[in-house]
Motif scaffolding. Structure first.
Motif, PDB file in Angstrom:
ATOM      1  N   UNK A   1     -14.371  -1.409 -14.600  1.00 35.54           N
ATOM      2  CA  UNK A   1     -13.352  -0.778 -15.441  1.00 35.54           C
ATOM      3  C   UNK A   1     -12.029  -0.843 -14.685  1.00 35.54           C
ATOM      4  N   UNK A   2     -11.090  -1.630 -15.204  1.00 35.74           N
ATOM      5  CA  UNK A   2      -9.809  -1.778 -14.521  1.00 35.74           C
ATOM      6  C   UNK A   2      -8.788  -0.824 -15.134  1.00 35.74           C
TER       7      UNK A   2
ATOM      8  N   UNK B   1      -9.068  -9.126 -23.713  1.00 30.49           N
ATOM      9  CA  UNK B   1      -8.618  -8.187 -22.687  1.00 30.49           C
ATOM     10  C   UNK B   1      -8.436  -6.780 -23.272  1.00 30.49           C
ATOM     11  N   UNK B   2      -8.022  -6.713 -24.519  1.00 32.84           N
ATOM     12  CA  UNK B   2      -7.779  -5.425 -25.178  1.00 32.84           C
ATOM     13  C   UNK B   2      -9.079  -4.656 -25.465  1.00 32.84           C
ATOM     14  N   UNK B   3     -10.141  -5.381 -25.786  1.00 35.44           N
ATOM     15  CA  UNK B   3     -11.403  -4.683 -26.135  1.00 35.44           C
ATOM     16  C   UNK B   3     -12.339  -4.540 -24.920  1.00 35.44           C
ATOM     17  N   UNK B   4     -11.936  -5.030 -23.750  1.00 34.58           N
ATOM     18  CA  UNK B   4     -12.839  -5.088 -22.593  1.00 34.58           C
ATOM     19  C   UNK B   4     -12.279  -4.253 -21.454  1.00 34.58           C
ATOM     20  N   UNK B   5     -13.157  -3.551 -20.721  1.00 34.84           N
ATOM     21  CA  UNK B   5     -12.682  -2.666 -19.651  1.00 34.84           C
ATOM     22  C   UNK B   5     -12.284  -3.425 -18.388  1.00 34.84           C
TER      23      UNK B   5
ATOM     24  N   UNK C   1      -7.170 -11.977 -15.432  1.00 28.91           N
ATOM     25  CA  UNK C   1      -7.325 -12.532 -14.080  1.00 28.91           C
ATOM     26  C   UNK C   1      -8.394 -13.619 -14.009  1.00 28.91           C
ATOM     27  N   UNK C   2      -9.099 -13.835 -15.125  1.00 28.42           N
ATOM     28  CA  UNK C   2     -10.205 -14.806 -15.095  1.00 28.42           C
ATOM     29  C   UNK C   2      -9.683 -16.237 -15.044  1.00 28.42           C
ATOM     30  N   UNK C   3     -10.435 -17.084 -14.333  1.00 22.60           N
ATOM     31  CA  UNK C   3     -10.143 -18.514 -14.356  1.00 22.60           C
ATOM     32  C   UNK C   3     -11.164 -19.182 -15.278  1.00 22.60           C
ATOM     33  N   UNK C   4     -10.893 -20.426 -15.667  1.00 23.88           N
ATOM     34  CA  UNK C   4     -11.816 -21.153 -16.545  1.00 23.88           C
ATOM     35  C   UNK C   4     -13.180 -21.271 -15.876  1.00 23.88           C
TER      36      UNK C   4
END
Lengths: 360, 125
Positions: A255-256, A66-70, A75-78
């Motif tokens: 980008x969140x 989550x830190x390296x991704x925009x 919020x992702x599910x499996x």
């Protein structure tokens, strides 16, 4: 030059080969246009084994990714997949890729072939978390089966109901008697699957699919680029790069800016609040010709940008392009000119979705 | 791949056919194959002056644009306008479909070009 496990098949099928990201890859087998239309109207299969597979494991894998991704990994599910960017502090892009979530402690990042080593080094450098980063690229082969007939074709080789694998999800299933990771994703704007597995299993599946399905064509990198271009999917080094942020390129949906923190967030928030100075737009040629990557864009005498990708789009039969253009020349309908060799041709700004996606 | 004997060839994959003091210029079978499907051609105009080694036309395939160089110098007397509407003719028969016809300035320039055999050997390397 590196070879994928399918290299022998490409040669046997008579492909025209080229160097791409250090691999000897097929450009086309029969004709670029024919392959392009096959994917739009029936189905095509691509060797995309050159793509990089990076695995992130560990207690803080979610925090790290989550830190390296925009985009928002929390919020992702499996079994879900998310598209987004990995940015530098200044908002420039390290790479764009898909994140596959197995569970909170296990993610797969499928990255651009040309960026695999750079991404892996960057991830290791940023890893101050309780997580392990592994470059598994050499363990996987990958094919992309794309087109309106992709599901019907693949269903013949698996007991799993492929309708259960919805758009941007994946599952680990048995196909053709072997285990694969199968996701409903692709880079063409059509429905389809990306299929990851052992080298030999992928090679056997690729060969069998082509032998037993007349509607299916082997497709090369040539039409992979025209297909992604027509549906305005960005290509690293063209629409996005270390010098072009995802916001400038028009991919703010991935980008969140509301999530707590991620690398590049401050720069992107600032860019957004100050207002973008330039944007990637679509161009449609008014005069005859074709506008290509690198060509300069003018408003009157002033240079206001450059073409990032351009083709005579096979599905439209029109010369269109994506271009990075300074504001205010980005308004739809604005007339600009593009320098083609020694002359100037007129082009009109339009939306960059040249062809409507038909994904499920 | 075809390499007709009666033509002169360049390292940049153009051919020249000389007939009655005029030179017809086109691209080779190797060139059209490497380019793939040709979708657009930018032609010079009649009475344009070409000088040896200079680009005088551009051929565009789906993939990319490629310049065509003048194998010899001369003045354009005729342009193959069929190529404007049907650029794919260059894929179908690159030797039948010449691009321009020029009046040769200096026949000795032909000496710097390759024979079919030399060109065929070069293309195989």
């Amino acid at each position: 030059m590196k070879k994928t496990a399918l290299h022998g098949e490409h040669i046997r099928l008579g492909a025209k080969m080229t160097e791409y990201a250090g691999f000897d890859m097929p450009v086309s087998y029969s004709s670029l246009k024919e392959e392009h239309h096959a994917v739009r109207k029936q189905a095509g299969v691509f060797d995309v084994s050159h793509m990089g597979e990076i695995v992130v494991l560990g207690k803080e894998a979610t925090d790290f990714v989550d830190y390296i991704f925009t985009n928002n990994v929390r919020k992702m599910t499996a079994k879900q997949i998310l598209y987004g960017f990995m940015c530098y502090e200044d908002g420039g892009v390290v790479d764009d890729f898909l994140v596959y979530k197995h569970n909170d402690q296990h993610y797969l990042l499928v990255v651009n072939a040309a960026n695999t080593d750079k991404d892996f080094a960057w991830l290791q450098k940023q890893n101050t978390f309780d997580a392990t980063v592994l470059n598994k690229t050499e363990e996987y082969s990958e094919i992309a089966l794309q087109g309106p007939k992709a599901e019907e074709i693949l269903q013949r080789y698996t007991e799993t109901n492929l309708k259960d694998i919805r758009f941007f999800t994946f599952d680990e299933i048995v196909v053709n008697g072997e285990e694969f990771l199968v996701s409903r994703t692709g880079y063409t704007g059509e429905d389809g699957f990306e299929i990851y597995g052992d080298h030999e299993a992928v090679r056997a599946l690729f060969t069998r699919l082509l032998e037993e399905n007349d509607a299916l064509l082997p497709c090369g990198l040539g039409c992979r680029d025209t297909l992604r271009f027509e549906v305005a999917l960005p290509l690293y080094g063209h629409e996005i790069s270390k010098d072009i942020t995802p916001l400038e390129a028009g991919y703010g949906f991935a980008v969140d800016l509301d999530k707590e923190d991620f690398l590049g967030k401050d720069a992107l928030v600032e860019q957004k609040s100050e207002g973008l100075k330039r944007r990637v737009v679509g161009l449609e040629l008014i005069d005859k010709g074709i506008i290509r990557e690198g060509y300069e864009v003018f408003a009157g005498e002033a240079k206001v940008g450059h073409v990032t990708s351009g083709y005579l789009a096979p599905s439209l039969g029109k010369a269109v392009a994506m271009a990075l253009v300074e504001k205010p020349h980005t308004k739809k309908g604005a007339e600009l000119s593009v320098k083609v060799r020694k002359r100037f041709v007129r082009a009109k700004v339009r939306n960059k979705q040249f062809y409507d996606k038909r994904q499920k | 791949m075809k390499f007709p004997k009666n033509l002169y060839y360049t390292e940049t994959h153009e051919w020249v056919k000389v007939e009655k003091g005029y030179a017809y210029i086109g691209i080779t079978d190797y060139a059209q194959d490497a380019l793939g499907e040709i979708v657009f051609i930018e032609l010079p105009e009649e009475s344009d002056e070409l000088s040896q080694g200079e680009e005088f036309a551009a051929i565009e395939s789906v993939k990319a644009a490629s310049d065509v160089m003048a194998p010899v110098s001369g003045v354009v007397v005729s342009v193959n306008e069929d190529l404007e509407d049907s650029p794919e003719l260059l894929n179908e028969d690159p030797y039948e479909n010449w691009i321009v016809k020029i009046e040769l300035d200096d026949e000795s320039e032909l000496d710097s070009l390759m024979s079919a055999e030399e060109y065929e050997n070069m293309s195989k390397e």
